[in-house]
Design a protein around this motif. Structure first.
Motif, PDB file in Angstrom:
ATOM      1  N   GLU A   1       0.805  -1.210   0.000  1.00  0.00           N
ATOM      2  CA  GLU A   1       0.000   0.000   0.000  1.00  0.00           C
ATOM      3  C   GLU A   1       0.849   1.277   0.000  1.00  0.00           C
ATOM      4  O   GLU A   1       0.350   2.356  -0.326  1.00  0.00           O
ATOM      5  N   GLN A   2       2.137   1.152   0.347  1.00  0.00           N
ATOM      6  CA  GLN A   2       3.011   2.325   0.391  1.00  0.00           C
ATOM      7  C   GLN A   2       4.030   2.340  -0.749  1.00  0.00           C
ATOM      8  O   GLN A   2       4.837   3.262  -0.858  1.00  0.00           O
ATOM      9  N   ALA A   3       3.987   1.337  -1.612  1.00  0.00           N
ATOM     10  CA  ALA A   3       5.014   1.183  -2.651  1.00  0.00           C
ATOM     11  C   ALA A   3       5.063   2.361  -3.615  1.00  0.00           C
ATOM     12  O   ALA A   3       6.142   2.795  -4.045  1.00  0.00           O
ATOM     13  N   SER A   4       3.907   2.904  -3.973  1.00  0.00           N
ATOM     14  CA  SER A   4       3.881   3.974  -4.970  1.00  0.00           C
ATOM     15  C   SER A   4       4.648   5.213  -4.517  1.00  0.00           C
ATOM     16  O   SER A   4       5.160   5.973  -5.346  1.00  0.00           O
ATOM     17  N   ALA A   5       4.772   5.413  -3.198  1.00  0.00           N
ATOM     18  CA  ALA A   5       5.495   6.571  -2.675  1.00  0.00           C
ATOM     19  C   ALA A   5       6.997   6.474  -2.919  1.00  0.00           C
ATOM     20  O   ALA A   5       7.719   7.468  -2.745  1.00  0.00           O
ATOM     21  N   HIS A   6       7.475   5.301  -3.315  1.00  0.00           N
ATOM     22  CA  HIS A   6       8.905   5.093  -3.530  1.00  0.00           C
ATOM     23  C   HIS A   6       9.304   5.230  -4.999  1.00  0.00           C
ATOM     24  O   HIS A   6      10.474   5.075  -5.347  1.00  0.00           O
ATOM     25  N   ILE A   7       8.343   5.506  -5.875  1.00  0.00           N
ATOM     26  CA  ILE A   7       8.595   5.552  -7.314  1.00  0.00           C
ATOM     27  C   ILE A   7       8.902   6.968  -7.778  1.00  0.00           C
ATOM     28  O   ILE A   7       8.120   7.891  -7.521  1.00  0.00           O
ATOM     29  N   PHE A   8      10.024   7.148  -8.447  1.00  0.00           N
ATOM     30  CA  PHE A   8      10.341   8.431  -9.075  1.00  0.00           C
ATOM     31  C   PHE A   8       9.630   8.559 -10.414  1.00  0.00           C
ATOM     32  O   PHE A   8       9.093   9.612 -10.765  1.00  0.00           O
TER      33      PHE A   8
END
Length: 229
Positions: free
Chosen positions: A96-103
């Motif tokens: 659920e938090q993975a998208s926050a790590h994508i540049f």
């Protein structure tokens, strides 16, 4: 700090519509992440968990580049892929938090010396000779996530000399973008600069010197390479 030899130049990828470059730390690749490609390679997409292999950072190649046909192979294959560029590090990242790590995202091609990979599989050896060779990770310019509408529904395709060979959608991924990041982060501590090649649709096939290869994903700059002898 003084080094005994000159430090290696940091590999990097262009950032779309800017003069900026994204420094590449590591390259991770997901094996068999589209059902039809899994079947064409002899696997079962209903039963196999995701697995990963790596390429060296300096295997990355910009778009609009001539690539030398690699040594020691007579069966070089193309595999077009969505590439995730990691902008924020972490480990054991919840899905659920993975998208926050994508540049951002880019179109990449995982070039494969299929004959050497086959030998490695049959002998139980590592895949490095088939996957981790020079210029084996062409990557187009990275588009930041804020400039992309809905990558999860984008079309993905690859053509050779104008003939379409691979075609699908990102929605066909067995393991989603967020799941890939989460699962990978259980084994590795991800960091800014990491690239993740997320797998390829069915239709992989051979390339020969002289071939003109274009990979496309809706909303992203294409990857465009030529093979030379």
């Amino acid at each position: 700090m003084t080094f005994v030899i000159d430090p290696v130049k940091t590999p990097s990828v262009a950032v779309a519509n800017t003069d900026l470059r994204f420094p590449v730390r590591r390259i991770f690749c997901v094996g068999r992440n589209y059902a039809e490609h899994t079947r064409e390679m002899g696997g079962d997409p209903e039963r196999e968990p995701p697995f990963f292999f790596t390429k060296p950072a300096d295997a990355v190649v910009d778009s609009s580049t001539e690539i030398f046909y690699p040594k020691l192979t007579k069966d070089l294959h193309h595999e077009v892929e969505l590439v995730i560029a990691i902008g924020k590090g972490g480990e054991n990242i919840p899905k659920e938090q993975a998208s926050a790590h994508i540049f951002g995202y880019a179109v990449g091609i995982d070039l494969t010396r299929r004959d050497l990979q086959k030998i490695a599989k049959e002998t139980g050896r590592p895949w490095d000779s088939g996957k981790a060779f020079d210029q084996s990770a062409p990557c187009a310019a990275i588009t930041p996530v804020g400039d992309i509408a809905d990558i999860g529904q984008a079309n993905i395709s690859l053509s050779v000399n104008g003939e379409t060979r691979q075609s699908g959608t990102i929605a066909d991924l067995i393991w989603t973008i967020d799941e890939v990041i989460s699962i990978l982060s259980e084994s590795f501590s991800l960091a800014p600069g990491d690239l993740i090649y997320t797998g390829t649709p069915a239709g992989v096939g051979p390339l020969v010197p002289g071939d003109h290869v274009i990979g496309r994903i809706t909303g992203l700059p294409p990857i465009d390479i030529r093979l030379t002898a």
